[in-house]
Motif scaffolding. Structure first.
Motif, PDB file in Angstrom:
ATOM      1  N   GLY A 172      35.694  45.699  47.542  1.00  0.00           N
ATOM      2  CA  GLY A 172      35.696  44.245  47.692  1.00  0.00           C
ATOM      3  C   GLY A 172      36.542  43.526  46.661  1.00  0.00           C
ATOM      4  N   VAL A 173      37.243  44.267  45.815  1.00  0.00           N
ATOM      5  CA  VAL A 173      38.125  43.664  44.809  1.00  0.00           C
ATOM      6  C   VAL A 173      39.542  43.649  45.354  1.00  0.00           C
ATOM      7  N   VAL A 174      40.268  42.563  45.105  1.00  0.00           N
ATOM      8  CA  VAL A 174      41.669  42.458  45.511  1.00  0.00           C
ATOM      9  C   VAL A 174      42.510  42.076  44.294  1.00  0.00           C
ATOM     10  N   THR A 175      43.794  42.416  44.365  1.00  0.00           N
ATOM     11  CA  THR A 175      44.722  42.066  43.293  1.00  0.00           C
ATOM     12  C   THR A 175      45.640  40.952  43.773  1.00  0.00           C
ATOM     13  N   GLN A 176      46.157  40.211  42.813  1.00  0.00           N
ATOM     14  CA  GLN A 176      47.097  39.133  43.112  1.00  0.00           C
ATOM     15  C   GLN A 176      47.979  38.927  41.894  1.00  0.00           C
ATOM     16  N   LEU A 177      49.266  38.666  42.131  1.00  0.00           N
ATOM     17  CA  LEU A 177      50.178  38.365  41.040  1.00  0.00           C
ATOM     18  C   LEU A 177      49.953  36.923  40.594  1.00  0.00           C
ATOM     19  N   LYS A 178      49.862  36.723  39.289  1.00  0.00           N
ATOM     20  CA  LYS A 178      49.671  35.388  38.732  1.00  0.00           C
ATOM     21  C   LYS A 178      50.700  35.176  37.630  1.00  0.00           C
ATOM     22  N   SER A 179      51.146  33.936  37.479  1.00  0.00           N
ATOM     23  CA  SER A 179      52.092  33.588  36.420  1.00  0.00           C
ATOM     24  C   SER A 179      51.349  33.034  35.217  1.00  0.00           C
ATOM     25  N   ALA A 180      51.846  33.364  34.038  1.00  0.00           N
ATOM     26  CA  ALA A 180      51.271  32.843  32.795  1.00  0.00           C
ATOM     27  C   ALA A 180      52.105  31.641  32.359  1.00  0.00           C
ATOM     28  N   GLY A 181      51.813  30.486  32.911  1.00  0.00           N
ATOM     29  CA  GLY A 181      52.542  29.274  32.541  1.00  0.00           C
ATOM     30  C   GLY A 181      53.943  29.259  33.111  1.00  0.00           C
ATOM     31  N   ILE A 182      54.868  28.643  32.370  1.00  0.00           N
ATOM     32  CA  ILE A 182      56.247  28.510  32.840  1.00  0.00           C
ATOM     33  C   ILE A 182      57.172  29.540  32.216  1.00  0.00           C
ATOM     34  N   THR A 183      56.600  30.520  31.517  1.00  0.00           N
ATOM     35  CA  THR A 183      57.404  31.507  30.799  1.00  0.00           C
ATOM     36  C   THR A 183      58.026  32.557  31.704  1.00  0.00           C
ATOM     37  N   GLY A 184      57.501  32.721  32.909  1.00  0.00           N
ATOM     38  CA  GLY A 184      58.008  33.758  33.805  1.00  0.00           C
ATOM     39  C   GLY A 184      57.271  35.069  33.654  1.00  0.00           C
ATOM     40  N   ILE A 185      56.331  35.135  32.711  1.00  0.00           N
ATOM     41  CA  ILE A 185      55.545  36.346  32.520  1.00  0.00           C
ATOM     42  C   ILE A 185      54.486  36.409  33.617  1.00  0.00           C
ATOM     43  N   VAL A 186      54.354  37.569  34.211  1.00  0.00           N
ATOM     44  CA  VAL A 186      53.428  37.758  35.329  1.00  0.00           C
ATOM     45  C   VAL A 186      52.390  38.801  34.929  1.00  0.00           C
ATOM     46  N   PHE A 187      51.155  38.602  35.373  1.00  0.00           N
ATOM     47  CA  PHE A 187      50.098  39.586  35.174  1.00  0.00           C
ATOM     48  C   PHE A 187      49.379  39.786  36.498  1.00  0.00           C
ATOM     49  N   ILE A 188      48.500  40.752  36.533  1.00  0.00           N
ATOM     50  CA  ILE A 188      47.745  41.046  37.753  1.00  0.00           C
ATOM     51  C   ILE A 188      46.319  40.536  37.570  1.00  0.00           C
ATOM     52  N   GLU A 189      45.880  39.749  38.529  1.00  0.00           N
ATOM     53  CA  GLU A 189      44.524  39.196  38.517  1.00  0.00           C
ATOM     54  C   GLU A 189      43.673  39.963  39.528  1.00  0.00           C
ATOM     55  N   LEU A 190      42.540  40.463  39.080  1.00  0.00           N
ATOM     56  CA  LEU A 190      41.565  41.089  39.967  1.00  0.00           C
ATOM     57  C   LEU A 190      40.496  40.056  40.285  1.00  0.00           C
ATOM     58  N   ASP A 191      40.073  40.026  41.528  1.00  0.00           N
ATOM     59  CA  ASP A 191      39.007  39.105  41.914  1.00  0.00           C
ATOM     60  C   ASP A 191      38.271  39.685  43.114  1.00  0.00           C
ATOM     61  N   ARG A 192      37.103  39.179  43.354  1.00  0.00           N
ATOM     62  CA  ARG A 192      36.311  39.620  44.500  1.00  0.00           C
ATOM     63  C   ARG A 192      36.717  38.842  45.739  1.00  0.00           C
ATOM     64  N   ARG A 193      36.689  39.520  46.882  1.00  0.00           N
ATOM     65  CA  ARG A 193      36.928  38.839  48.156  1.00  0.00           C
ATOM     66  C   ARG A 193      35.679  38.058  48.528  1.00  0.00           C
ATOM     67  N   GLU A 194      35.897  36.903  49.096  1.00  0.00           N
ATOM     68  CA  GLU A 194      34.784  36.098  49.585  1.00  0.00           C
ATOM     69  C   GLU A 194      34.275  36.714  50.888  1.00  0.00           C
ATOM     70  N   GLY A 195      32.977  36.807  51.033  1.00  0.00           N
ATOM     71  CA  GLY A 195      32.288  37.297  52.228  1.00  0.00           C
ATOM     72  C   GLY A 195      33.123  38.006  53.268  1.00  0.00           C
ATOM     73  N   ASN A 196      33.633  37.260  54.238  1.00  0.00           N
ATOM     74  CA  ASN A 196      34.390  37.862  55.339  1.00  0.00           C
ATOM     75  C   ASN A 196      35.875  37.512  55.256  1.00  0.00           C
ATOM     76  N   GLU A 197      36.371  37.289  54.063  1.00  0.00           N
ATOM     77  CA  GLU A 197      37.798  36.998  53.871  1.00  0.00           C
ATOM     78  C   GLU A 197      38.619  38.215  54.291  1.00  0.00           C
TER      79      GLU A 197
END
Length: 169
Positions: A94-119
């Protein structure tokens, strides 16, 4: 009167200092090989520009791991990102990954989060076997915004402005 310095003691002091320095550098460099955690992989169907080896992997904003390797997947279509995650007693179902930006620097990290119910899982489908357990991905916020703009543009193009203006007259 000046003291006579023993060349042997000076050499011994320098040698011990160099050995301690080398041991410290090796210890700091090798410490990441002894980190606890499990290795997982995720696949992205978009640019991962700004993501680097040793970039952060965060679970709802908390650092829980790092990126070990980034490469083109075996199907030559997706980008494979291998991560070491240090989450104890957390089921990755039930965990998904998503690319996220750290401000305007262009640095990217990976965010883990739970999927909502039937998403639904919006990530790419795989046509090959993976070496590690796969965490599905979802499109980044930027990709979703761009897809929405393209859809809006297509809908505006489909509007019959000439027919509307004729009816209005």
């Amino acid at each position: 009167m000046a003291r006579k310095t023993s060349k042997f003691l000076l050499g011994l002091f320098v040698t011990i200092g160099v050995l301690i320095g080398v041991a410290f550098v090796i210890w700091v460099g090798a410490s990441k090989y002894f980190e606890q955690g499990t290795v997982h992989v995720t696949y992205f169907d978009e640019s991962v520009q700004g993501l680097q080896t040793d970039s952060s992997v965060k679970y709802r904003g908390v650092d829980v791991g790092r990126v070990m390797r980034i490469r083109v997947a075996p199907d030559n279509r997706l980008v494979e990102v291998v991560m070491k995650i240090q989450l104890k007693d957390v089921v990755m179902e039930g965990v998904v990954t998503q690319l996220k930006s750290a401000g305007i620097t262009g640095i990217v990290f990976i965010e883990l989060d739970r999927r909502e119910g039937n998403e639904p899982v919006l990530g790419p489908s795989l046509s090959f076997e993976s070496e590690y357990p796969v965490i599905p991905s979802r499109p980044s916020d930027i990709k979703q915004i761009m897809a929405g703009l393209v859809d809006l543009y297509e809908r505006i193009k489909d509007v019959d402005l000439h027919g509307i203006s004729d009816q209005f007259r």
